[in-house]
Design a protein around this motif. Structure first.
Motif, PDB file in Angstrom:
ATOM      1  N   LEU A  71       0.834  -1.201   0.000  1.00  0.00           N
ATOM      2  CA  LEU A  71       0.000   0.000   0.000  1.00  0.00           C
ATOM      3  C   LEU A  71       0.872   1.256   0.000  1.00  0.00           C
ATOM      4  N   PRO A  72       0.343   2.396  -0.468  1.00  0.00           N
ATOM      5  CA  PRO A  72       1.103   3.657  -0.384  1.00  0.00           C
ATOM      6  C   PRO A  72       1.417   4.013   1.057  1.00  0.00           C
ATOM      7  N   ARG A  73       2.411   4.835   1.263  1.00  0.00           N
ATOM      8  CA  ARG A  73       2.824   5.201   2.620  1.00  0.00           C
ATOM      9  C   ARG A  73       1.712   5.906   3.391  1.00  0.00           C
ATOM     10  N   GLU A  74       0.935   6.753   2.675  1.00  0.00           N
ATOM     11  CA  GLU A  74      -0.135   7.460   3.368  1.00  0.00           C
ATOM     12  C   GLU A  74      -1.245   6.531   3.832  1.00  0.00           C
ATOM     13  N   GLU A  75      -1.237   5.290   3.320  1.00  0.00           N
ATOM     14  CA  GLU A  75      -2.241   4.313   3.746  1.00  0.00           C
ATOM     15  C   GLU A  75      -1.648   3.252   4.659  1.00  0.00           C
ATOM     16  N   GLY A  76      -0.412   3.469   5.104  1.00  0.00           N
ATOM     17  CA  GLY A  76       0.199   2.564   6.070  1.00  0.00           C
ATOM     18  C   GLY A  76       1.126   1.520   5.482  1.00  0.00           C
ATOM     19  N   GLY A  77       1.392   1.560   4.178  1.00  0.00           N
ATOM     20  CA  GLY A  77       2.268   0.582   3.549  1.00  0.00           C
ATOM     21  C   GLY A  77       3.668   1.131   3.308  1.00  0.00           C
ATOM     22  N   ILE A  78       4.454   0.400   2.512  1.00  0.00           N
ATOM     23  CA  ILE A  78       5.816   0.804   2.201  1.00  0.00           C
ATOM     24  C   ILE A  78       5.942   1.164   0.724  1.00  0.00           C
ATOM     25  N   ASP A  79       4.858   1.066  -0.004  1.00  0.00           N
ATOM     26  CA  ASP A  79       4.813   1.505  -1.407  1.00  0.00           C
ATOM     27  C   ASP A  79       5.596   0.587  -2.330  1.00  0.00           C
ATOM     28  N   PHE A  80       5.633  -0.724  -2.020  1.00  0.00           N
ATOM     29  CA  PHE A  80       6.184  -1.681  -2.967  1.00  0.00           C
ATOM     30  C   PHE A  80       5.159  -1.909  -4.078  1.00  0.00           C
ATOM     31  N   ARG A  81       5.633  -2.365  -5.225  1.00  0.00           N
ATOM     32  CA  ARG A  81       4.739  -2.599  -6.350  1.00  0.00           C
ATOM     33  C   ARG A  81       4.073  -3.970  -6.239  1.00  0.00           C
ATOM     34  N   MET A  82       2.783  -4.010  -6.567  1.00  0.00           N
ATOM     35  CA  MET A  82       2.099  -5.281  -6.785  1.00  0.00           C
ATOM     36  C   MET A  82       2.475  -5.742  -8.194  1.00  0.00           C
ATOM     37  N   ILE A  83       3.106  -6.895  -8.296  1.00  0.00           N
ATOM     38  CA  ILE A  83       3.731  -7.289  -9.556  1.00  0.00           C
ATOM     39  C   ILE A  83       2.707  -7.471 -10.671  1.00  0.00           C
ATOM     40  N   HIS A  84       1.603  -8.155 -10.407  1.00  0.00           N
ATOM     41  CA  HIS A  84       0.606  -8.393 -11.458  1.00  0.00           C
ATOM     42  C   HIS A  84      -0.025  -7.077 -11.912  1.00  0.00           C
ATOM     43  N   GLU A  85      -0.354  -6.205 -10.964  1.00  0.00           N
ATOM     44  CA  GLU A  85      -0.966  -4.927 -11.312  1.00  0.00           C
ATOM     45  C   GLU A  85       0.018  -4.050 -12.096  1.00  0.00           C
ATOM     46  N   PHE A  86       1.287  -4.077 -11.707  1.00  0.00           N
ATOM     47  CA  PHE A  86       2.305  -3.313 -12.424  1.00  0.00           C
ATOM     48  C   PHE A  86       2.497  -3.863 -13.833  1.00  0.00           C
ATOM     49  N   ASN A  87       2.419  -5.189 -13.973  1.00  0.00           N
ATOM     50  CA  ASN A  87       2.498  -5.830 -15.278  1.00  0.00           C
ATOM     51  C   ASN A  87       1.375  -5.330 -16.189  1.00  0.00           C
ATOM     52  N   LEU A  88       0.149  -5.274 -15.679  1.00  0.00           N
ATOM     53  CA  LEU A  88      -0.981  -4.782 -16.467  1.00  0.00           C
ATOM     54  C   LEU A  88      -0.792  -3.306 -16.833  1.00  0.00           C
ATOM     55  N   ALA A  89      -0.229  -2.527 -15.913  1.00  0.00           N
ATOM     56  CA  ALA A  89      -0.008  -1.104 -16.190  1.00  0.00           C
ATOM     57  C   ALA A  89       0.990  -0.916 -17.335  1.00  0.00           C
ATOM     58  N   LEU A  90       2.041  -1.729 -17.363  1.00  0.00           N
ATOM     59  CA  LEU A  90       3.025  -1.635 -18.446  1.00  0.00           C
ATOM     60  C   LEU A  90       2.412  -2.027 -19.785  1.00  0.00           C
ATOM     61  N   LEU A  91       1.570  -3.059 -19.781  1.00  0.00           N
ATOM     62  CA  LEU A  91       0.913  -3.481 -21.018  1.00  0.00           C
ATOM     63  C   LEU A  91      -0.101  -2.437 -21.479  1.00  0.00           C
ATOM     64  N   ALA A  92      -0.772  -1.794 -20.514  1.00  0.00           N
ATOM     65  CA  ALA A  92      -1.706  -0.717 -20.866  1.00  0.00           C
ATOM     66  C   ALA A  92      -0.958   0.438 -21.520  1.00  0.00           C
ATOM     67  N   LYS A  93       0.260   0.677 -21.085  1.00  0.00           N
ATOM     68  CA  LYS A  93       1.076   1.719 -21.693  1.00  0.00           C
ATOM     69  C   LYS A  93       1.385   1.381 -23.151  1.00  0.00           C
ATOM     70  N   GLN A  94       1.650   0.099 -23.431  1.00  0.00           N
ATOM     71  CA  GLN A  94       1.892  -0.320 -24.814  1.00  0.00           C
ATOM     72  C   GLN A  94       0.642  -0.140 -25.665  1.00  0.00           C
ATOM     73  N   LEU A  95      -0.525  -0.504 -25.108  1.00  0.00           N
ATOM     74  CA  LEU A  95      -1.777  -0.348 -25.845  1.00  0.00           C
ATOM     75  C   LEU A  95      -2.069   1.126 -26.103  1.00  0.00           C
ATOM     76  N   TRP A  96      -1.767   1.969 -25.134  1.00  0.00           N
ATOM     77  CA  TRP A  96      -1.987   3.415 -25.286  1.00  0.00           C
ATOM     78  C   TRP A  96      -1.086   3.986 -26.374  1.00  0.00           C
ATOM     79  N   ARG A  97       0.131   3.457 -26.519  1.00  0.00           N
ATOM     80  CA  ARG A  97       1.036   3.912 -27.579  1.00  0.00           C
ATOM     81  C   ARG A  97       0.474   3.545 -28.957  1.00  0.00           C
ATOM     82  N   LEU A  98      -0.224   2.423 -29.047  1.00  0.00           N
ATOM     83  CA  LEU A  98      -0.850   2.062 -30.323  1.00  0.00           C
ATOM     84  C   LEU A  98      -1.942   3.065 -30.686  1.00  0.00           C
ATOM     85  N   VAL A  99      -2.623   3.597 -29.657  1.00  0.00           N
ATOM     86  CA  VAL A  99      -3.663   4.597 -29.888  1.00  0.00           C
ATOM     87  C   VAL A  99      -3.039   5.941 -30.246  1.00  0.00           C
ATOM     88  N   GLN A 100      -1.985   6.314 -29.544  1.00  0.00           N
ATOM     89  CA  GLN A 100      -1.361   7.621 -29.712  1.00  0.00           C
ATOM     90  C   GLN A 100      -0.532   7.724 -30.981  1.00  0.00           C
TER      91      GLN A 100
END
Length: 277
Positions: free
Chosen positions: A147-176
């Motif tokens: 979780l983010p620091r303001e929510e009590g976590g240490i702000d490490f990345r969730m690997i699966h969610e980060f993976n989807l975010a990177l792929l979404a960036k690739q899809l967005w580049r196809l649009v742009q």
């Protein structure tokens, strides 16, 4: 070969055919393979090695294919200097090194959940253990640690969610950048008459396209569409009515014209809404 020679003449860089290899699909028979080898002057067959850290052949079990990521991570984690790190040092190492190791692969491929869980487990064990590779006490769930620091976590990345975010960036580049080489190649195969966000399902799509398209739902949550003239906006499918959240039009009676666009509701002479329609 004409393209290869033109590239070499323009750039001054010649391709070393002795170090090059060909990767054939399963449907290419032996005779055709040899003919292609003779024409190109390349006799080596590839598919078993890696290129820029990614396996050349991505067929078969994806868990076995991407197992090397955990091996690389464990090699870093089990280094003798890591056990003397403080919590602050471990945090820096996890964020800058361990979570960065699979980033290049995750920007192109959707890792199986099993691989994501294995990576998260190895990082979690490294974080909680005071004497690697011995297992320490896990005082909190990994999801809470991420979780983010303001929510009590240490702000490490969730690997699966980060993976989807990177792929979404690739899809967005196809649009742009629809005129880029990769966008034109994928458009010719998967969304010739639409956009990458509206591509229809295909039989036997490539593994890369399946992975990139898996981020479509995530991307749609964070983007908005400019209506402009409404020529490209589907009346009954796209969220163009400015409610919160935006929604498509809702037909009172069964929709007669399923492919109507928002532009069809506008009088092209007066540029006003066609109230009667």
């Amino acid at each position: 070969m004409k393209v290869v020679r033109k590239y070499g003449k323009a750039s001054g860089q010649c391709i070393n055919f002795d170090k090059s290899s060909l990767l054939f699909g399963k449907r290419i028979n032996v005779t055709m393979r040899q003919e292609l080898k003779d024409v190109l002057g390349i006799q080596n067959e590839g598919g078993m090695g890696t290129y820029l850290g990614i396996p050349e052949d991505i067929s078969g079990s994806k868990c076995k294919l991407f197992a090397f990521l955990k091996d690389k991570l464990m090699h870093r984690v089990n280094g003798w200097t890591d056990r003397w790190l403080s919590k602050g040092g471990k945090e820096v190492m996890i964020k800058s090194i361990l979570l960065g190791l699979p980033t290049y692969v995750m920007s192109t491929f959707l890792l199986p959940l099993e691989i994501c869980e294995n990576l998260a487990s190895a990082i979690s064990q490294f974080w909680w253990s005071s004497n690697p590779p011995k297992r320490g006490i896990h005082w909190a769930k990994w999801e809470k640690v991420c979780l983010p620091r303001e929510e009590g976590g240490i702000d490490f990345r969730m690997i699966h969610e980060f993976n989807l975010a990177l792929l979404a960036k690739q899809l967005w580049r196809l649009v742009q950048f629809p005129d880029s080489l990769v966008a034109r190649v994928l458009r010719g195969r998967y969304y010739r008459l639409s956009s990458p966000l509206r591509a229809n399902t295909f039989t036997s799509p490539s593994y890369v396209w399946t992975n990139i398209y898996a981020a479509r739902k995530l991307l749609l949550l964070g983007i908005r569409q400019k209506i402009h003239s409404g020529y490209e906006v589907k009346l009954w499918e796209d969220p163009w009515v400015p409610t919160t959240p935006a929604r498509p039009a809702i037909p009172i009676a069964p929709a007669m014209h399923l492919n109507m666009r928002v532009s069809d509701l506008i009088d092209q002479v007066s540029k006003e809404w066609d109230i009667g329609l």
